[in-house]
Scaffold this active site. Structure first.
Site, PDB file in Angstrom:
ATOM      1  N   SER A  32      -8.152   1.315   9.517  1.00 57.80           N
ATOM      2  CA  SER A  32      -7.055   0.323  10.728  1.00 57.80           C
ATOM      3  C   SER A  32      -6.473  -0.437  10.335  1.00 57.80           C
ATOM      4  CB  SER A  32      -8.369  -0.520  11.261  1.00 57.80           C
ATOM      5  OG  SER A  32      -8.687  -1.509   9.791  1.00 57.80           O
ATOM      6  N   LYS A  78       0.682  -1.526  -0.110  1.00 58.54           N
ATOM      7  CA  LYS A  78       0.234  -0.048  -0.357  1.00 58.54           C
ATOM      8  C   LYS A  78       1.243   1.428  -0.020  1.00 58.54           C
ATOM      9  CE  LYS A  78      -4.384  -2.130   0.702  1.00 58.54           C
ATOM     10  NZ  LYS A  78      -6.342  -1.397   1.080  1.00 58.54           N
TER      11      LYS A  78
END
Lengths: 315, 315
Positions: free
Chosen positions: B77, B52
């Site tokens: 999260s 990511k």
């Protein structure tokens, strides 16, 4: 005879087709935390998951297949067992591995996976030695000592050769120290190839025989059977490893149990690689002695990554 | 606009100074077990421990510092939170990260470690979205979506670019599929650079929205909140990721929970690297469909290695 540079080079050439030249990893975060430049030589990625493959292959290949037709034997509950088994399988000779019957099933399975015959015995040094002696007598197998053997020491020294050839002018190389094969081999590699690089052995406080031996100048045994989470470092030095270490190793640093687990966790979390507790001891020693290593170029040999995932020391 | 080859190349050039070109690892044991040649692209070694970082850097760098003086915001999260935080820190702009108050302390600490401001909210999608909307309104921060954004998709696609440039003529690339950013980006990379390479998304049975969406040809939501150990794959596809996936992805394969844990354990034990459960899904899918991949060259993108070491699924 204590391995010469030529002996080390020959060992390296001999085992090269069978082992990995493992990667050297760095971590910006860990360098910043420790205020040193650390080069991790990843023997946890070595065949069998530990540097011991180097010594095992060198010992068996040095003897040669013709002298090993009756097979080889060793007693070990850990990485040496797998090292001898995989080398024997490669040479096509029988291996008889004596393991304490308390050895984890996963380690027994790994040894059996290399085609070795496992002989279980009581979990005492006496039982292990007498069982191996019996195999030597009955089968004519040759005993491969896990560390107190110059061909093993030369084999283990090849990890430091690779590290010193990849990273120039290291100020230090840190190794864990149990029987002393890795430390002795590394100290010879540095002496011949990079004499300004200091070798430091790193040891749990709870198994501090090498520390006391180096300090006193004579080989010391454990006062009582040591208990440490670094279960690859329970053995004491042998006369051959101690002889080399006495002459070539700068110091032994000690760490406690919680320092070992904390260092292990840091490497798992930040580098995403699996190392066994024994393997975390040098990094723990560096963190405990930050001032000593501040601003230095430090090689750390990550000795192995064989852990029981069902029994981890993390909370 | 759906990223073109040029867009992907530009994304790669843009993020290259800030990300790692992660290594591609192989394992003789795993190849022999699976009867395929597997190339693991190790995004668990990527910055922040997951692919990511690629999308996060590309999104923020594409927008540029001048448009981001009011900061960026995201709700996550997990890995997207860290990706946005590290990219914002690098650009020197504020980051406001909305996290459910149930998010593990270690993840909150990682986000805070990159200098981001954490805003805790109730652990529901509604609370997360309304909190972020409030930040957009009050601070003027720009919302960075975790996957349904072409600059994110292009960023994630750079992992497959590196893999295809390192290993030629892959028959397959397998990715985990959650929101679909990695799968969509990888499918574009393959379409442009290696059209014979099939992209397969791999998904837990318990979060099978992508499977049902691709089969039916229309975007499907989860029937109920999914529960799977692969907690990075709980989200559903977005319209942008689904549009690309529908056109460019060969198939979605499903795996069950025990297959995920078994695959994860195999990679930990044999490769000595740490991967998170979501990351094990493609290898689990390969093992479940051995006949399909037999004798093939298969790339697997190991998506990340962020796990809570105190809560591992191993026995």
């Amino acid at each position: 005879m204590v391995p010469t540079l030529q002996t080390l080079r020959e060992a390296h050439d001999r085992i090269r087709p069978y082992i990995h030249n493992t990667p050297v990893l760095t971590s910006t975060y860990i360098n910043s935390l420790s205020e040193a430049s650390i080069y991790f030589k990843c023997e946890n990625f070595q065949r069998i998951g530990a540097f011991k493959a180097r010594g095992g292959f060198n010992a068996l290949l040095s003897l040669g297949k013709d002298r090993l037709t009756q097979g080889v034997t060793a007693h070990s509950s850990g990485n040496h067992a797998q090292a001898v088994a995989v080398a024997a399988q490669t040479l096509g000779v029988p291996a008889y591995i004596v393991m304490p019957k308390t050895a984890p099933k996963v380690k027994q399975a790994a040894v059996a996976g290399y085609g070795a015959e496992i002989i279980l015995c009581e979990p005492t040094l006496e039982a292990r030695e007498s069982t191996v002696a019996q195999i030597v007598e009955e089968k004519g197998a040759i005993l491969i000592h896990p560390f107190n053997d110059y061909s093993i020491i030369a084999g283990q020294g090849t990890a430091a050769i690779e590290l010193l050839e990849e990273v120039y002018q290291l100020d230090y190389i840190l190794t864990p120290i149990g029987g002393g094969g890795l430390t002795a081999g590394s100290s010879l590699a540095a002496k011949y190839l990079s004499p300004t690089t200091k070798i430091v052995g790193c040891e749990p406080e709870k198994a501090d025989d090498a520390y006391r031996s180096l300090r006193s100048g004579e080989l010391k045994a454990h006062k009582s059977p040591p208990k440490t989470t670094a279960d690859g470092l329970l053995t004491t030095l042998g006369d051959k490893t101690f002889g080399i270490i006495k002459d070539n190793v700068g110091d032994i640093l000690l760490v406690n149990e919680s320092e070992i687990i904390q260092a292990m966790r840091l490497i798992w979390e930040r580098m995403k690689i699996i190392i066994e507790p024994s393997c975390a001891v040098p990094f723990a020693a560096l963190l405990r002695n930050k001032d000593l290593f501040k601003g230095k170029k430090v090689g750390i040999i990550l000795s192995g990554g064989n852990v029981d995932l069902g029994k981890l020391p993390f909370e």
